[in-house]
Design a protein around this motif. Structure first.
Motif, PDB file in Angstrom:
ATOM      1  N   VAL A  21       3.300 -21.279   5.456  1.00 10.53           N
ATOM      2  CA  VAL A  21       3.491 -19.634   5.665  1.00 10.53           C
ATOM      3  C   VAL A  21       2.792 -19.343   6.923  1.00 10.53           C
ATOM      4  O   VAL A  21       1.705 -19.881   6.729  1.00 10.53           O
ATOM      5  N   ALA A  22       2.966 -18.831   7.956  1.00  8.71           N
ATOM      6  CA  ALA A  22       2.859 -18.400   9.056  1.00  8.71           C
ATOM      7  C   ALA A  22       0.969 -17.152   8.872  1.00  8.71           C
ATOM      8  O   ALA A  22       1.346 -16.627   7.555  1.00  8.71           O
ATOM      9  N   PRO A  23       0.081 -16.728   9.350  1.00  8.02           N
ATOM     10  CA  PRO A  23      -0.520 -16.132   8.947  1.00  8.02           C
ATOM     11  C   PRO A  23      -0.255 -15.060   9.017  1.00  8.02           C
ATOM     12  O   PRO A  23       0.791 -14.070   9.357  1.00  8.02           O
ATOM     13  N   ILE A  24      -0.624 -14.335   7.839  1.00 14.08           N
ATOM     14  CA  ILE A  24      -0.460 -13.332   7.033  1.00 14.08           C
ATOM     15  C   ILE A  24      -1.944 -11.551   7.266  1.00 14.08           C
ATOM     16  O   ILE A  24      -3.304 -11.932   6.822  1.00 14.08           O
ATOM     17  N   LEU A  25      -1.301 -10.871   8.129  1.00 14.95           N
ATOM     18  CA  LEU A  25      -2.218  -9.407   8.201  1.00 14.95           C
ATOM     19  C   LEU A  25      -1.223  -8.363   7.740  1.00 14.95           C
ATOM     20  O   LEU A  25      -0.922  -8.074   7.821  1.00 14.95           O
ATOM     21  N   GLN A  52      -5.346 -18.640   7.530  1.00 16.53           N
ATOM     22  CA  GLN A  52      -5.591 -17.661   7.927  1.00 16.53           C
ATOM     23  C   GLN A  52      -5.445 -17.004   7.639  1.00 16.53           C
ATOM     24  O   GLN A  52      -4.575 -16.044   8.688  1.00 16.53           O
ATOM     25  N   HIS A  53      -5.134 -16.390   7.066  1.00 18.22           N
ATOM     26  CA  HIS A  53      -4.704 -14.586   6.185  1.00 18.22           C
ATOM     27  C   HIS A  53      -5.869 -14.599   5.848  1.00 18.22           C
ATOM     28  O   HIS A  53      -7.135 -13.970   5.692  1.00 18.22           O
ATOM     29  N   ASP A  54      -5.018 -12.514   5.708  1.00 18.29           N
ATOM     30  CA  ASP A  54      -6.683 -11.509   5.570  1.00 18.29           C
ATOM     31  C   ASP A  54      -5.561 -10.345   4.899  1.00 18.29           C
ATOM     32  O   ASP A  54      -4.800 -10.464   5.199  1.00 18.29           O
ATOM     33  N   LEU A  55      -6.731 -10.037   4.025  1.00 20.05           N
ATOM     34  CA  LEU A  55      -6.204  -8.598   3.427  1.00 20.05           C
ATOM     35  C   LEU A  55      -6.942  -7.505   3.343  1.00 20.05           C
ATOM     36  O   LEU A  55      -8.193  -7.815   3.905  1.00 20.05           O
ATOM     37  N   VAL A  56      -6.504  -6.571   4.033  1.00 21.53           N
ATOM     38  CA  VAL A  56      -7.482  -5.209   3.897  1.00 21.53           C
ATOM     39  C   VAL A  56      -6.986  -4.167   3.314  1.00 21.53           C
ATOM     40  O   VAL A  56      -5.731  -3.666   2.984  1.00 21.53           O
ATOM     41  N   VAL A  57      -7.829  -3.731   2.464  1.00 27.64           N
ATOM     42  CA  VAL A  57      -7.563  -2.412   1.272  1.00 27.64           C
ATOM     43  C   VAL A  57      -7.968  -1.473   1.487  1.00 27.64           C
ATOM     44  O   VAL A  57      -9.281  -1.394   2.355  1.00 27.64           O
ATOM     45  N   PRO A  84     -15.293 -17.929  -4.733  1.00 25.99           N
ATOM     46  CA  PRO A  84     -14.453 -17.566  -3.000  1.00 25.99           C
ATOM     47  C   PRO A  84     -12.421 -17.528  -3.360  1.00 25.99           C
ATOM     48  O   PRO A  84     -12.268 -18.655  -3.828  1.00 25.99           O
ATOM     49  N   ARG A  85     -12.271 -16.950  -2.283  1.00 19.17           N
ATOM     50  CA  ARG A  85     -10.526 -16.420  -2.073  1.00 19.17           C
ATOM     51  C   ARG A  85     -10.207 -17.569  -1.465  1.00 19.17           C
ATOM     52  O   ARG A  85     -11.048 -17.617  -0.134  1.00 19.17           O
ATOM     53  N   ALA A  86      -9.256 -18.566  -1.127  1.00 17.93           N
ATOM     54  CA  ALA A  86      -9.142 -18.644  -0.257  1.00 17.93           C
ATOM     55  C   ALA A  86      -8.245 -17.894   1.324  1.00 17.93           C
ATOM     56  O   ALA A  86      -7.787 -18.903   2.495  1.00 17.93           O
ATOM     57  N   TYR A  87      -8.614 -16.626   1.104  1.00 20.41           N
ATOM     58  CA  TYR A  87      -8.286 -16.272   1.561  1.00 20.41           C
ATOM     59  C   TYR A  87      -9.447 -14.679   2.441  1.00 20.41           C
ATOM     60  O   TYR A  87     -10.304 -14.370   1.625  1.00 20.41           O
ATOM     61  N   SER A  88      -9.655 -14.038   3.824  1.00 19.45           N
ATOM     62  CA  SER A  88     -10.251 -13.112   3.589  1.00 19.45           C
ATOM     63  C   SER A  88      -9.752 -11.495   3.250  1.00 19.45           C
ATOM     64  O   SER A  88      -8.509 -12.188   2.588  1.00 19.45           O
ATOM     65  N   VAL A  89     -10.619 -11.124   2.837  1.00 21.06           N
ATOM     66  CA  VAL A  89     -11.047  -9.412   1.987  1.00 21.06           C
ATOM     67  C   VAL A  89     -11.099  -8.806   3.390  1.00 21.06           C
ATOM     68  O   VAL A  89     -13.056  -8.842   3.361  1.00 21.06           O
ATOM     69  N   ASP A  90     -10.933  -7.280   3.775  1.00 21.47           N
ATOM     70  CA  ASP A  90     -11.809  -5.998   3.744  1.00 21.47           C
ATOM     71  C   ASP A  90     -11.611  -4.953   2.820  1.00 21.47           C
ATOM     72  O   ASP A  90     -10.008  -5.009   2.396  1.00 21.47           O
ATOM     73  N   ILE A  91     -12.555  -4.571   2.378  1.00 27.84           N
ATOM     74  CA  ILE A  91     -12.721  -3.348   1.770  1.00 27.84           C
ATOM     75  C   ILE A  91     -12.831  -2.432   2.786  1.00 27.84           C
ATOM     76  O   ILE A  91     -14.248  -1.936   2.984  1.00 27.84           O
TER      77      ILE A  91
END
Length: 204
Positions: A21-25, A52-57, A84-91
């Motif tokens: 799966v391609a990097p997801i933002l 290289q996935h990133d979730l922004v909440v 730890p998670r396999a993806y980055s998280v920003d809040i």
């Protein structure tokens, strides 16, 4: 559409190809009356292998929670705590419960500690949360925005606030309270450009 996406993810999982799966933002409002906000975590990001996935909440305005004005508790801090998670998280959240100033709470993939960065942005004092329809629209949007300096002569849904007697107007009251523009749009636009630049540089 979401059901089709889930079927596609299931097929990839069954064949061991989720790593392709391609990097997801993804950007998500913590408060959402239409969809289950945590589904993007449990049904998508938690299923993906390291990448290289990133979730922004976008959190709720914690000033309103401290004042006891939110009808239910919405937990976001757990996303940057625990294993730890396999993806980055920003809040995007309040600096604290007594301030409208916003900060970014970030935890990179595979790490256990979160960092806090000042955004130079703040919650407008009359907005208690975002909504999923508000995320892509700036204050200057000609239809959904709330820019008081706009010369747009038409209806601006972002400023829709009509007053009168109850049960008289054909428009339901909820149409006038739902947030339609994102006060953190400048951050989101910059975050998208940063994501594309970083992932492009990492591509062989």
């Amino acid at each position: 559409m979401t059901q089709k996406v889930q079927l596609g993810l299931n097929r990839l999982a069954q064949t061991g190809r989720l790593g392709e799966v391609a990097p997801i933002l993804a950007f998500q409002s913590a408060a959402d009356a239409t969809v289950i906000a945590n589904a993007v975590v449990t049904n998508l990001f938690d299923r993906l292998p390291s990448g290289q996935h990133d979730l922004v909440v976008f959190d709720v305005n914690r000033f309103y929670e401290a004042e006891g004005l939110l009808r239910r508790s919405i937990e976001t801090e757990r996303l940057v705590a625990g294993p730890p998670r396999a993806y980055s998280v920003d809040i995007v959240t309040n600096r604290n419960a007594t301030s409208f100033d916003a900060v970014l709470r970030s935890r990179s993939a595979g790490t256990e500690t979160a960092t806090t960065t000042e955004l130079g942005l703040s919650w407008p004092d009359d907005i208690y949360s975002l909504s999923h329809i508000a995320l892509p629209f700036s204050e200057e949007d000609p239809l959904y925005g709330e820019d008081p300096n706009s010369e747009n002569p038409g209806i601006r849904l972002g400023r829709l606030a009509l007053h009168g007697e109850n049960n008289t107007l054909s428009i339901p009251p909820t149409m006038m309270t739902r947030q339609r523009w994102n006060p953190f749009h400048p951050f989101m636009a910059e975050r998208i450009k940063q994501f594309i630049t970083e992932r492009a540089a990492a591509t062989p």
